[in-house]
Design a protein around this motif. Sequence first.
Motif, PDB file in Angstrom:
ATOM      1  N   TYR A 109       0.842  -1.216   0.000  1.00 60.06           N
ATOM      2  CA  TYR A 109       0.000   0.000   0.000  1.00 60.06           C
ATOM      3  C   TYR A 109       0.869   1.255   0.000  1.00 60.06           C
ATOM      4  O   TYR A 109       0.569   2.212  -0.717  1.00 60.06           O
ATOM      5  CB  TYR A 109      -0.910   0.037   1.222  1.00 60.06           C
ATOM      6  N   LEU A 110       1.924   1.244   0.800  1.00 61.11           N
ATOM      7  CA  LEU A 110       2.799   2.413   0.858  1.00 61.11           C
ATOM      8  C   LEU A 110       3.500   2.665  -0.474  1.00 61.11           C
ATOM      9  O   LEU A 110       3.647   3.812  -0.900  1.00 61.11           O
ATOM     10  CB  LEU A 110       3.817   2.234   1.976  1.00 61.11           C
ATOM     11  N   PHE A 111       3.934   1.604  -1.137  1.00 62.43           N
ATOM     12  CA  PHE A 111       4.575   1.782  -2.443  1.00 62.43           C
ATOM     13  C   PHE A 111       3.594   2.284  -3.491  1.00 62.43           C
ATOM     14  O   PHE A 111       3.954   3.080  -4.341  1.00 62.43           O
ATOM     15  CB  PHE A 111       5.234   0.478  -2.910  1.00 62.43           C
ATOM     16  N   VAL A 112       2.355   1.825  -3.413  1.00 65.88           N
ATOM     17  CA  VAL A 112       1.345   2.280  -4.374  1.00 65.88           C
ATOM     18  C   VAL A 112       1.032   3.752  -4.173  1.00 65.88           C
ATOM     19  O   VAL A 112       0.921   4.527  -5.129  1.00 65.88           O
ATOM     20  CB  VAL A 112       0.064   1.412  -4.278  1.00 65.88           C
ATOM     21  N   ILE A 113       0.910   4.133  -2.917  1.00 61.39           N
ATOM     22  CA  ILE A 113       0.595   5.549  -2.614  1.00 61.39           C
ATOM     23  C   ILE A 113       1.784   6.402  -2.983  1.00 61.39           C
ATOM     24  O   ILE A 113       1.698   7.442  -3.563  1.00 61.39           O
ATOM     25  CB  ILE A 113       0.226   5.716  -1.137  1.00 61.39           C
TER      26      ILE A 113
END
Length: 113
Positions: A109-113
Motif C-alpha cells: 500500500y505504501l509503495f502504491v501511494i
Amino acid sequence: MVVWFPLDYSADFIYLLDIAFHFRTGFLDDGVLQTDPQKMRLHYFNSTTFYVDMLCLLPLDFLYLSLGFKSLLRSFRLVKVYRFWEFLDRTERHTNYPNVVRTVALLHYLFVI
C-alpha cells in the motif's frame, strides 16, 4: 503503444484463465463442499463475480478505432481488484505467519501511494 497491446492482450488472456479456473472452484452449500462440475458452473453463472468478470472483458478495443488510443477505456480492468483483496484475506487466514502477510500488504500500500 507497440508494447501496450501485447501486455493488454496478455492481461485479457490471464482474465480468461481466471474465469476458466472459477468454473472449477468448489463452493460451500449448507456447509458441504460442492465439487460437482454442473453445480459449480451454475453457482458461478449465478454469482455477481461472474458479471464482474465479464465486465472486465468487454471488448472496448473496438472503440480505439473510432476514438483513438485512450488508456481510460481499459479502466474497467480495475474492477478485478477485488480478487487481490480476496487473495490477501485468504492468505492471511490460512498462513502460519499472518503478521508477515499484513506487513507485506502494508508495504505494498505504501509503495502504491
